[in-house]
Design a protein around this motif. Structure first.
Motif, PDB file in Angstrom:
ATOM      1  N   ASP A   7     114.111 -10.763  -7.660  1.00 41.56           N
ATOM      2  CA  ASP A   7     113.078 -11.552  -8.325  1.00 41.56           C
ATOM      3  C   ASP A   7     113.588 -12.021  -9.685  1.00 41.56           C
ATOM      4  OD1 ASP A   7     110.322 -12.490  -8.956  1.00 41.56           O
ATOM      5  OD2 ASP A   7     110.411 -10.866 -10.437  1.00 41.56           O
ATOM      6  N   SER A  51     112.876 -14.529  -4.902  1.00 38.76           N
ATOM      7  CA  SER A  51     111.538 -15.039  -5.213  1.00 38.76           C
ATOM      8  C   SER A  51     111.621 -16.534  -5.502  1.00 38.76           C
ATOM      9  CB  SER A  51     110.945 -14.326  -6.438  1.00 38.76           C
ATOM     10  OG  SER A  51     110.661 -12.981  -6.157  1.00 38.76           O
ATOM     11  N   ARG A  52     112.646 -16.909  -6.226  1.00 43.05           N
ATOM     12  CA  ARG A  52     112.888 -18.328  -6.514  1.00 43.05           C
ATOM     13  C   ARG A  52     114.387 -18.581  -6.621  1.00 43.05           C
ATOM     14  NH1 ARG A  52     113.686 -19.791 -12.012  1.00 43.05           N
ATOM     15  NH2 ARG A  52     113.612 -18.029 -13.453  1.00 43.05           N
ATOM     16  N   LEU A  58     106.017 -19.126 -10.321  1.00 39.70           N
ATOM     17  CA  LEU A  58     105.346 -18.315  -9.300  1.00 39.70           C
ATOM     18  C   LEU A  58     104.485 -17.271  -9.993  1.00 39.70           C
ATOM     19  CD1 LEU A  58     108.352 -17.586  -6.895  1.00 39.70           C
ATOM     20  CD2 LEU A  58     106.416 -19.087  -6.392  1.00 39.70           C
ATOM     21  N   ARG A  63     104.959 -13.178  -5.867  1.00 38.08           N
ATOM     22  CA  ARG A  63     106.277 -12.557  -5.779  1.00 38.08           C
ATOM     23  C   ARG A  63     106.238 -11.252  -4.989  1.00 38.08           C
ATOM     24  NH1 ARG A  63     109.518 -14.590 -10.492  1.00 38.08           N
ATOM     25  NH2 ARG A  63     108.231 -16.128 -11.552  1.00 38.08           N
ATOM     26  N   SER A  77     113.636  -6.815 -10.084  1.00 41.20           N
ATOM     27  CA  SER A  77     113.103  -7.921 -10.866  1.00 41.20           C
ATOM     28  C   SER A  77     113.967  -8.054 -12.117  1.00 41.20           C
ATOM     29  CB  SER A  77     111.639  -7.658 -11.247  1.00 41.20           C
ATOM     30  OG  SER A  77     111.074  -8.805 -11.850  1.00 41.20           O
ATOM     31  N   MET A 133     105.427  -5.884 -11.081  1.00 42.29           N
ATOM     32  CA  MET A 133     106.500  -5.988 -10.096  1.00 42.29           C
ATOM     33  C   MET A 133     106.895  -4.634  -9.531  1.00 42.29           C
ATOM     34  SD  MET A 133     106.957  -9.186  -9.668  1.00 42.29           S
ATOM     35  CE  MET A 133     108.270  -8.967  -8.488  1.00 42.29           C
TER      36      MET A 133
END
Length: 267
Positions: A7, A51-52, A58, A63, A77, A133
Motif C-alpha cells: 500500500d 493499492s495504487r 484512495l 485499501r 503500508s 491500515m
C-alpha cells in the motif's frame, strides 16, 4: 503462491507530507513499485498487489477492503514521516496486533534498518498504534515510516538513489524472509567469445583464406550472413573458372589420353 499487498500511502489530491522539494505520495509510490518488481523478479511463488500503481487517491477503507478481498498473506503500508525533530525510521503494528504481525514487524524493521545504518539514519524503533491500515487488515500488517520529509537531513537522504535502494532492498528482504520465499535459480552466464580472436583449431585455415582473398581477416568469430557466404562462394567460383581457363590445353590432352586408353581396352 504467496500474496503480498503493498500500500503506497496517500496519492492524488492527498500529497501526504510535503517539504524540502519532496512529496510523500511520490516517494512512497516509487518505493512500492520497486518492491513489487524486485519481489516478483527475484523470488519464486510470490504475487504482489498494489493499492495504487499511479498517482490516484484512495480512501483508507478502499485499501484494506481490497487487500482483504484479495486474500493477501501480508500487508505493508509504505509512508514517509513528518514533524519528528531529528528524523529517522520507524515501523508500526496495531496496538492489539497478532503474534504474526509482531513477528513480521520485527523482521521487516530489522532488515530495513540494517541497510539504513550506513547512511546514519536514526532508528526510532518498533511501535504500536491504532492505525487503520494495521487495524482493519485481516492479515499480518505493518506500516513503515521511511524517514522524515520535513527534516532537512532526512530529505537530503531521500534524494539519494542509494538510500532509496536501501529502503527497497530492506522491504524486499524482510518480506521474503517472513514468507520464507525461495530465490529464483540464477542461470549461469555464458561467457561470450571475442569475435576478433580466431580459435586455435581454425587458425591455419583462417590464415590461408585471408591470404587467398576469400575473407578480409577481420572478425573471425562473427556470425556469417548469407550475403557474406555468397561473396565467399563467388570468389571461389571466379578462381575456379580462372584455373580452368588457364589450363585448357592440359584438359584437352587429358581427354585425348583417356580416349586412347578406352580404344586400347576395346581391342
Amino acid at each position: 503462491m504467496k500474496k503480498v499487498w503493498i500500500d503506497a500511502g496517500h496519492g492524488g489530491k492527498d500529497p501526504g507530507a510535503s517539504a524540502n522539494g519532496l512529496q510523500e505520495k511520490n516517494v512512497v509510490l516509487e518505493l512500492s513499485l520497486a518492491v513489487k518488481r524486485q519481489l516478483e523478479s527475484k523470488y519464486d511463488g510470490v504475487q504482489v498487489f498494489l493499492s495504487r500503481s499511479t498517482d490516484v487517491f484512495l480512501e483508507l477503507k478502499d485499501r484494506t477492503d481490497k487487500a482483504n478481498a484479495a486474500g493477501a498473506d501480508i500487508l505493508v503500508s509504505i509512508h514517509c514521516n513528518a514533524g519528528g525533530g531529528s528524523g529517522g525510521f520507524e515501523t508500526y503494528r496495531y496496538t492489539s496486533a497478532s503474534v504474526a504481525s509482531a513477528a513480521f514487524q520485527n523482521l521487516l524493521h530489522t532488515e530495513i534498518m540494517s541497510r539504513l545504518k550506513p547512511f546514519g539514519v536514526i532508528d526510532r524503533n518498533q511501535k504500536a498504534a491504532n492505525l487503520h491500515m494495521c487495524r482493519e487488515s485481516k492479515m499480518p500488517a505493518v506500516l513503515t515510516e521511511n524517514l522524515f520529509i520535513d527534516v532537512a537531513s532526512d530529505a537530503s537522504k531521500l534524494k539519494r538513489q542509494e538510500v532509496i535502494n536501501a529502503l527497497i532492498d530492506g522491504h524486499v528482504a524482510g518480506i521474503a524472509k517472513y514468507l520464507e520465499l525461495e530465490r529464483m535459480e540464477e542461470k549461469p552466464v555464458t561467457q561470450e567469445r571475442d569475435i576478433n580472436q580466431v580459435s586455435d583449431w581454425a587458425a591455419d585455415a583462417w590464415e590461408a583464406m585471408t591470404q587467398n582473398g576469400y575473407v578480409d581477416g577481420t572478425r573471425p568469430g562473427a556470425t556469417m550472413t548469407r550475403e557474406e557466404g555468397a561473396v565467399i562462394f563467388n570468389r571461389l567460383r571466379t578462381n575456379l573458372l580462372k584455373l580452368i581457363s588457364g589450363n585448357t590445353q592440359e584438359i584437352k590432352d587429358l581427354e585425348t589420353r583417356l580416349l586412347q586408353i578406352e580404344k586400347e581396352d576395346l581391342k
